[in-house]
Design a protein around this motif. Structure first.
Motif, PDB file in Angstrom:
ATOM      1  N   ASN A  25       0.803  -1.227   0.000  1.00  0.00           N
ATOM      2  CA  ASN A  25       0.000   0.000   0.000  1.00  0.00           C
ATOM      3  C   ASN A  25       0.832   1.271   0.000  1.00  0.00           C
ATOM      4  O   ASN A  25       1.982   1.290   0.424  1.00  0.00           O
ATOM      5  CB  ASN A  25      -0.913   0.011   1.229  1.00  0.00           C
ATOM      6  N   LEU A  26       0.194   2.326  -0.470  1.00  0.00           N
ATOM      7  CA  LEU A  26       0.832   3.646  -0.456  1.00  0.00           C
ATOM      8  C   LEU A  26       0.140   4.526   0.589  1.00  0.00           C
ATOM      9  O   LEU A  26      -1.082   4.511   0.696  1.00  0.00           O
ATOM     10  CB  LEU A  26       0.697   4.355  -1.805  1.00  0.00           C
ATOM     11  N   GLU A 145       1.124   4.860 -10.119  1.00  0.00           N
ATOM     12  CA  GLU A 145       0.745   3.477 -10.440  1.00  0.00           C
ATOM     13  C   GLU A 145       1.968   2.575 -10.348  1.00  0.00           C
ATOM     14  O   GLU A 145       1.904   1.459  -9.834  1.00  0.00           O
ATOM     15  CB  GLU A 145       0.134   3.415 -11.846  1.00  0.00           C
ATOM     16  N   LYS A 148       2.761   1.898  -6.794  1.00  0.00           N
ATOM     17  CA  LYS A 148       1.804   0.922  -6.255  1.00  0.00           C
ATOM     18  C   LYS A 148       2.231  -0.506  -6.658  1.00  0.00           C
ATOM     19  O   LYS A 148       2.214  -1.427  -5.847  1.00  0.00           O
ATOM     20  CB  LYS A 148       0.403   1.251  -6.807  1.00  0.00           C
ATOM     21  N   LYS A 152       3.432  -3.638  -4.214  1.00  0.00           N
ATOM     22  CA  LYS A 152       2.864  -4.989  -4.265  1.00  0.00           C
ATOM     23  C   LYS A 152       3.953  -6.024  -4.554  1.00  0.00           C
ATOM     24  O   LYS A 152       4.053  -7.032  -3.875  1.00  0.00           O
ATOM     25  CB  LYS A 152       1.802  -5.054  -5.374  1.00  0.00           C
ATOM     26  N   LEU A 186      -5.311   5.431  -5.432  1.00  0.00           N
ATOM     27  CA  LEU A 186      -4.054   4.685  -5.345  1.00  0.00           C
ATOM     28  C   LEU A 186      -3.491   4.659  -3.927  1.00  0.00           C
ATOM     29  O   LEU A 186      -2.592   3.886  -3.612  1.00  0.00           O
ATOM     30  CB  LEU A 186      -3.010   5.302  -6.292  1.00  0.00           C
TER      31      LEU A 186
END
Lengths: 229, 696
Positions: A25-26, A145, A148, A152, A186
């Motif tokens: 997560n951000l 993006e 993100k 992950k 995001l």
């Protein structure tokens, strides 16, 4: 010794739905210039480092020496305030890696390669990335993006800071202000820093998927960023 | 009469080995009438090029030491500082870069930007040296100056712009087109002395026009006036010169010249370029450290009426005594002036003041700020700062790190012994981080310094330059011992063997001192130990620090507090208390849990990012702790802390790992505890050694 965790500014997340940001997560802090975004990020870093997490500090503006000296200054303030007896700096050096990208050298692919390098070549597997100095206005959605994806891929949580402006009062329907108003999908955690007279209010604007309405905020000391509540 | 400062250039000529630095320098000295014949490097005539001053250099065709040579070109005085091209010679390189205001970067038109050009270029960036480039060897098969310009842009991040284009290439190279004057230039006569300008040959006229456009584009970024002139079609040469000069001095533009030094093509244009585009001494900021104010940085003024500040950057032993090359940063020097050497506070008198030409020296009576001259017969070290005595400034930090590595050096015969002594005496003057001493126990000569390569260079020079036949031992890391906890002592020294007795009792404790130094604290109350004996107690403790009981390494980081004791009116003496201190120390030392410390180096590695992974792995394998990594363009700098013990032979490993494209520097950082396994190994090594020593 007073327990750092009990006064850490990240205490605000204890009240959040998942009690933290979490891997993949951000998280972002929104504040105006001069409120102390870097200091705040480094406080988050100490929260993680005291918990023996491995951390990569990514700086897009300053070289490693400057970043290191920020940490040292903030640490010595913390040591005074919290009466730290044990010297944590030794393990902090081992658990923290500084990656600096100067002269516009920052690219998502480069960051990905660098993190991969750390894991594969020196077995430094980070839990947290702190990214300081990213210009939200210029960065563009693909950068976020990409971040993100990195979060992950490497199962890390990434903390960023965003600069807001007094004269730009755009805000989206979910209550997220500029410059995150078009990116809030995001981010899992969004915290706003609001200086008010002799304290700074931290307010949780986004808490994962929780459509929370209730007001979660804490007050922190403007000099030490330690929680007052 | 020259305008003293405005028309002065202090330049370095810097290049990859074999790209023709010495040949270019030789030609420059020839055209400026400093020498009257041209010798080639490794020449058949056995004379060798003029700037190669050391034997080693002559033999290898490379240049190691920096020497300054003065020449004059079109009303400008130019001091050429010869710069070492090797990364290994750090002190030499740093001093040379320190005193130059600009540089000519030579590149080979065939080989292009090679790893060493990258290294040299990065060093110049570090010292903020503006430069112009010269693409040499355009007469060679495979020459492609355009490719080299692209590499300058891509690999070195230079805003490189061609000032010329070649007329013909490879064996057809016959001259160059100057894109500012839009004229063809030919270099005629036996040695290219006669410069003839002509109209541009028709077949390259179009190309010349296109390249001039590129030049104007680049130059106009630095001058609104030029930009306007381009729009209004009234460009003149002066406007272009001024814009390029501004861009070059501010290090935002690199003008590129081309030719062939060997074929005498294009050299005069490079000299014109030095005059036109490189800065004069007033256009460069020079910083000194004010020793009266905690080494605060102060900016020096290149003005002759200010108090003098000068730096000795190179020593040379000549048959007539020591020659000291200096750069004057501020003020002026006259024959007969008094100067103070800041390091030693010694006063010296300026006796002979000379300007060095390629093969002779010219006596002068005065030299001013910005200039590079030499002093005769001054006893000083390389790197010393001189002032007129009114300023306590130093051009470099006064902090000299302790050596961290040492090795034995043994001459094979008497003659070599003398030569070696001479060499060591000289090197210790040139380089404060290089030391030599005779070990009292073994009688061996030990040299010590800041790293393996550092010592290698000097050993090589002892052999080559001084002709001494020497053998060296295996490098030894400077280990230390240090205690980790507090321990009490209470010791009585008592001796009664006829005559005057000895009596002294000392009580107190030892504990680790945080800053690594030794501290003696007196907390004795009520005169339990008479004050006059306390210095002897301190001395006794100090004598124990030289050799720890653990493995015999020097002890660092200890605070000793004495708080009680006893004396005898007759039998107590300084000697007795000194012995008591030694006894007390031995009593407590092992109880204070001593550990072995090893030097840990701060290592910085710079190279293309593609090698980052391998480099990191190699550091990790060496017990190194990588603390940060900086991405800058296509380069990555990795900072790490690595035990010195693990760095032996690393240069070779790194070279093969990165095709020689990554350079590393290291400096002493701290002492840190060795891991248990290594401590055990050291202990068994010491046991072996002691056993060996005892054998007949």
């Amino acid at each position: 010794m007073r327990d750092f965790i009990s006064v850490s500014p990240l205490k605000i997340l204890e009240k959040s739905s998942r009690k933290g940001l979490g891997p993949g997560n951000l998280g972002v802090l929104i504040a105006r210039a001069g409120v102390g975004k870097t200091t705040f990020l480094i406080n988050i870093a100490f929260d993680k480092l005291f918990g023996r997490k491995k951390l990569v500090h990514i700086s897009l503006e300053e070289g490693p020496d400057k970043v290191r000296s920020y940490y040292n200054v903030i640490y010595s303030d913390l040591a005074k305030t919290l009466d730290l007896t044990e010297n944590h700096l030794i393990h902090i050096e081992r658990d923290r890696m500084i990656l600096a990208y100067v002269n516009q050298s920052f690219e998502i692919e480069r960051l990905r390669a660098n993190v991969k390098n750390l894991i594969e070549n020196i077995q430094f597997r980070p839990d947290v990335l702190i990214l300081d100095g990213l210009d939200f206005e210029k960065a563009g959605r693909t950068i976020f993006e990409g971040l993100k994806e990195i979060a992950k891929e490497f199962e890390v949580e990434i903390w960023l800071s965003a600069l807001s402006h007094r004269h730009i009062d755009e805000i989206n329907e979910r209550g997220i202000p500029y410059p995150c108003h078009e990116l809030d999908d995001l981010f899992s955690i969004i915290i706003q820093l609001r200086p008010e007279q002799s304290v700074i209010f931290l307010q949780l604007l986004k808490d994962h998927d929780n459509p929370m309405i209730r007001d979660i905020s804490i007050r922190v000391d403007p000099n030490t960023f330690l929680a007052l509540d | 009469m020259f305008n003293e400062i405005q028309n002065l250039r202090n330049i370095g000529i810097s290049a990859h080995i074999d790209s023709g630095k010495t040949t270019l320098t030789e030609r420059i000295l020839y055209y400026t009438r400093q020498i009257f014949a041209i010798h080639e490097v490794k020449g058949k005539d056995g004379v060798g090029a003029t700037m190669d001053s050391m034997e080693l250099e002559k033999e290898r065709g490379i240049t190691i030491a920096s020497a300054a040579t003065h020449c004059e070109w079109k009303n400008h005085r130019i001091n050429i500082i010869d710069t070492p091209g090797h990364v290994d010679f750090t002190i030499e390189v740093e001093r040379a870069l320190r005193v130059m205001d600009g540089a000519v970067l030579i590149l080979c038109s065939v080989g292009g930007v090679q790893s060493q050009s990258i290294t040299v270029d990065r060093q110049m960036n570090r010292y903020k040296v503006p430069r112009i480039a010269f693409i040499n060897k355009c007469d060679r098969a495979g020459a492609n100056p355009y490719r080299v310009v692209k590499q300058l842009r891509d690999k070195l991040n230079h805003n490189a712009v061609l000032m010329q284009i070649p007329i013909g290439l490879e064996n057809k190279l016959s001259g160059v087109v100057d894109l500012v004057s839009m004229k063809a230039i030919y270099f005629e006569g036996d040695n290219g002395d006669e410069v003839r300008t002509d109209r541009i040959p028709d077949d390259i006229l179009k190309e010349a026009g296109a390249k001039r456009e590129e030049l104007l584009d680049a130059a106009s970024m630095f001058s609104d006036e030029l930009m306007e002139a381009i729009f209004e079609d009234r460009v003149n040469e002066d406007l272009i010169y001024r814009a390029i000069r501004y861009g070059t001095i501010s290090r935002q533009l690199t003008p590129v010249f081309l030719g062939s030094a060997y074929k005498n093509i294009g050299i005069q244009s490079v000299l014109d370029g030095v005059n036109s585009y490189l800065p004069n001494p007033t256009q460069v900021e020079n910083i000194a450290l004010d020793l009266d104010h905690d080494e605060k940085q102060v900016s020096l003024k290149t003005a002759s009426d200010m108090p003098a500040v000068a730096l000795a950057f190179k020593l040379e032993v000549t048959p007539y005594g020591q020659l000291t090359y200096i750069r004057i940063y501020q003020g002026s020097l006259r024959k007969g002036d008094n100067l103070v050497i800041i390091r030693s506070r010694k006063k010296i008198k300026v006796g002979r003041l000379v300007r060095m030409h390629a093969d002779e020296m010219e006596d002068i009576t005065r030299a001013v700020a910005g200039d590079i001259v030499a002093l005769f017969g001054v006893e000083c070290y390389s790197g010393d700062t001189f002032t007129d005595g009114s300023l306590n400034y130093s051009m470099s930090s006064m902090f000299v790190p302790e050596p961290v590595i040492s090795l034995t050096i043994t001459p094979n015969d008497n003659q070599s012994q003398n030569k070696m002594s001479k060499a060591l005496n000289r090197f210790t003057r040139e380089d404060p981080t290089f030391r030599s001493y005779v070990d009292q126990e073994s009688g061996e000569t030990i040299i010590s310094g800041m790293g393996e390569l550092h010592l290698d260079v000097y050993v090589e020079r002892i052999k080559r330059e001084f002709g001494a036949d020497v053998v060296t031992g295996i490098p030894q890391v400077a280990y230390r011992e240090s205690i980790t906890r507090k321990a009490l002592f209470d010791y009585t020294h008592k001796k009664q063997t006829g005559g005057a007795g000895q009596y002294g009792r000392i009580a107190g404790f030892m504990e680790p001192s945080e800053d690594g130094s030794y501290k003696f604290v007196n907390e004795v109350k009520g005169g339990a130990i008479p004050t006059e004996f306390l210095p002897a107690v301190d001395k006794g403790f100090k004598s124990c620090l030289k050799k720890g009981q653990l493995l015999g390494f020097p002890i660092i980081g200890m605070k000793i507090t004495v708080n009680d004791g006893k004396s005898h009116s007759v039998d107590s003496s300084e000697r007795a208390f000194s012995f008591a201190a030694i006894g007390a120390f031995r009593q407590a030392y092992l109880k204070a849990k001593p550990v072995i410390l090893e030097p840990v180096m701060k290592v910085s590695l710079e190279g293309p990012s593609e090698f980052q992974g391998g480099v990191m792995a190699s550091i990790n394998k060496r017990r190194g702790l990588i603390t940060s990594s900086t991405e800058d363009g296509i380069f990555t700098t990795i900072d790490a802390e690595v035990p010195l013990e693990e760095m032996f032979g690393y240069a070779t490993v790194l070279r093969s790992l990165t095709q020689g494209k990554t350079e590393f520097t290291m400096e002493f950082l701290k002492y840190a505890k060795v891991p248990e396994a290594l401590a055990e190994e050291l202990k068994s090594r010491m046991r072996e050694k002691t056993k060996g020593d005892k054998k007949p």
